[in-house]
Design a protein around this motif. Structure first.
Motif, short mmCIF file in Angstrom:
data_model
loop_
_atom_site.label_atom_id
_atom_site.label_comp_id
_atom_site.label_asym_id
_atom_site.label_seq_id
_atom_site.Cartn_x
_atom_site.Cartn_y
_atom_site.Cartn_z
N MET A 1 29.26 56.72 32.36
CA MET A 1 29.72 55.66 31.48
C MET A 1 30.11 54.42 32.29
N ASP A 2 29.84 53.24 31.73
CA ASP A 2 30.26 52.00 32.35
C ASP A 2 31.63 51.58 31.83
N ASP A 3 32.25 50.64 32.54
CA ASP A 3 33.54 50.08 32.12
C ASP A 3 33.45 48.57 32.30
N PHE A 4 33.43 47.83 31.19
CA PHE A 4 33.24 46.38 31.25
C PHE A 4 34.53 45.59 31.21
N HIS A 5 35.66 46.27 31.10
CA HIS A 5 36.94 45.55 31.05
C HIS A 5 37.92 46.24 32.00
N THR A 6 37.95 45.75 33.22
CA THR A 6 38.84 46.31 34.23
C THR A 6 39.21 45.20 35.20
N HIS A 7 40.37 45.31 35.83
CA HIS A 7 40.90 44.21 36.64
C HIS A 7 41.25 44.70 38.05
N PHE A 8 41.15 43.75 39.00
CA PHE A 8 41.47 44.08 40.39
C PHE A 8 41.91 42.81 41.12
N ILE A 9 42.79 42.97 42.11
CA ILE A 9 43.26 41.86 42.93
C ILE A 9 42.94 42.18 44.39
N PRO A 10 41.95 41.53 44.97
CA PRO A 10 41.58 41.82 46.36
C PRO A 10 42.70 41.46 47.35
N PRO A 11 42.70 42.08 48.52
CA PRO A 11 43.74 41.81 49.52
C PRO A 11 43.84 40.33 49.89
N GLU A 12 42.71 39.63 49.95
CA GLU A 12 42.72 38.22 50.29
C GLU A 12 43.55 37.40 49.29
N VAL A 13 43.51 37.82 48.03
CA VAL A 13 44.27 37.11 46.99
C VAL A 13 45.76 37.39 47.14
N ILE A 14 46.11 38.63 47.44
CA ILE A 14 47.52 38.96 47.67
C ILE A 14 48.06 38.16 48.85
N THR A 15 47.28 38.06 49.91
CA THR A 15 47.70 37.27 51.08
C THR A 15 47.91 35.81 50.69
N TRP A 16 46.99 35.26 49.89
CA TRP A 16 47.12 33.87 49.44
C TRP A 16 48.39 33.68 48.63
N SER A 71 31.67 49.88 37.15
CA SER A 71 32.73 49.03 36.60
C SER A 71 32.38 47.56 36.81
N LEU A 72 32.59 46.77 35.75
CA LEU A 72 32.51 45.32 35.85
C LEU A 72 33.95 44.82 36.01
N ILE A 73 34.27 44.33 37.19
CA ILE A 73 35.64 43.96 37.53
C ILE A 73 35.89 42.49 37.21
N SER A 74 37.08 42.20 36.68
CA SER A 74 37.48 40.83 36.40
C SER A 74 38.78 40.49 37.13
N PRO A 75 38.97 39.22 37.48
CA PRO A 75 40.29 38.78 37.93
C PRO A 75 41.33 39.00 36.83
N ILE A 76 42.60 39.01 37.22
CA ILE A 76 43.65 39.20 36.21
C ILE A 76 43.99 37.85 35.57
N PRO A 77 44.28 37.84 34.26
CA PRO A 77 44.59 36.58 33.58
C PRO A 77 45.80 35.85 34.18
N GLN A 78 46.75 36.60 34.73
CA GLN A 78 47.92 35.97 35.34
C GLN A 78 47.56 35.02 36.47
N LEU A 79 46.36 35.18 37.04
CA LEU A 79 45.94 34.34 38.16
C LEU A 79 44.85 33.34 37.79
N PHE A 80 44.69 33.08 36.49
CA PHE A 80 43.83 31.95 36.10
C PHE A 80 44.43 30.65 36.61
N LEU A 81 45.77 30.56 36.61
CA LEU A 81 46.52 29.41 37.14
C LEU A 81 46.15 28.09 36.47
N TYR A 82 45.86 28.11 35.18
CA TYR A 82 45.48 26.89 34.48
C TYR A 82 46.62 25.87 34.43
#
Length: 311
Positions: A1-16, A71-82
């Motif tokens: 099965m696929d998963d089209f709605h999942t979120h992840f924060i790479p280490p580079e983003v945490i460092t930023w 899995s299709l991974i997306s950034p988290i909405p909290q980090l859209f930073l609009y």
């Protein structure tokens, strides 16, 4: 099965985030309750920073344990930073997109990803979308608009023109509703989130935007909010009022079938209603992993929607 709605924060983003902690008002709060730290950005959305968000090997292990093949991974909405300056939002988007591309390109059989864009500047958003897809990303995840612009506004034409040219997936994910009546009992998440999707999805449908940009693959989170359930009311409005029908070539219920919807509904009867309303090929399995209200593993009867969305 696929998963089209999942979120992840790479280490580079945490460092930023740590390097720019003051600029974006990032806070790591330990609550002494045995849980992982609670991360907040700019005194707004906060969430538990679980291992599934930030540890790649753990994420892949959980994916395999749940029987998810891709899995299709997306950034988290909290980090859209609009809410921040264009420079900050663009810097975050560029970093996030590159980091996700680096990770998913190593294991393309298990992972693919969407990027994020500086939506407040549609011309820049179009450029970042183009770069993201050249990195190998499938499209981008965006919020349901800005405080002063709905997504159907002409303001966003440069972004949607580029998305249409690239045949991009545009995953529309709500941000927490700020209706003051919802400031209790977790209602911003329980009904505010699907309400934001409902408003955005209904406006896009009635605007006829999908006729102008037929190559864009628009995916709505959380089963499309409340829109599929109230589509009969829209059809009745289409019969009654020019304000409803003027931009459309067919009843709203026909346009409903031209979008995609994830299966994050937590209720089998609701999911079956959605499938019966829009068609099996328009519903993709999703989980919202690893947020608290995730459906894990994702629920779906088939992968027809995944095939049609990626095809």
């Amino acid at each position: 099965m696929d998963d089209f709605h999942t979120h992840f924060i790479p280490p580079e983003v945490i460092t930023w985030l740590k390097d720019n902690q003051t600029i974006v008002n990032a806070k790591w709060i330990n609550k002494d309750d045995g849980k992982d730290p609670f991360l907040t950005i700019n005194e707004k959305w906060g969430f538990e920073l679980k291992k599934g968000f930030i540890e790649g090997e753990y994420y892949l292990a959980e994916q395999e344990k749940a029987g998810v093949s891709h899995s299709l991974i997306s950034p988290i909405p909290q980090l859209f930073l609009y809410d921040f300056s264009e420079d900050i939002t663009t810097e975050m988007a560029t970093l996030y997109n590159q980091a996700l591309a680096n990770w998913t390109n190593k294991t393309p059989q298990k992972l693919s990803a969407l990027g994020t864009v500086p939506l407040a500047n549609p011309e820049k958003a179009a450029q970042v979308l183009n770069h993201a897809m050249h990195l190998g990303l499938k499209g981008v995840i965006i919020g349901p608009g800005l405080s002063n612009h709905m997504l159907s506004d002409d303001f966003f034409i440069p972004f949607f023109e580029e998305a249409n040219r690239l045949h991009a997936i545009i995953f529309i994910h709500p941000l927490l509703c700020e209706d003051p009546r919802l400031k209790r009992r977790m209602m911003p998440n329980l009904i505010g989130v699907p309400w934001e999707t409902t408003v955005c999805a209904t406006d896009l449908l009635l605007s006829g935007l999908i006729d102008r940009y037929p190559n864009i693959k628009i995916l709505f989170a959380h089963g499309g909010g409340f829109m599929p359930y109230q589509i009969g009311r829209q059809d009745k409005g289409y019969e009654q009022w020019k304000l409803v029908s003027s931009n459309l070539k067919a009843p709203p219920s026909e346009y409903l079938k031209r979008f995609w919807y994830d299966s994050v509904l937590w209720n089998q009867e609701s999911l079956e209603f959605l499938i019966n309303t829009v068609g099996e090929d328009k519903v993709v399995p999703g989980s919202d992993y690893p947020f608290d209200l995730c459906v894990w593993p994702p629920e779906s009867k088939n992968n027809l929607g995944a095939i049609s969305l990626l095809g």
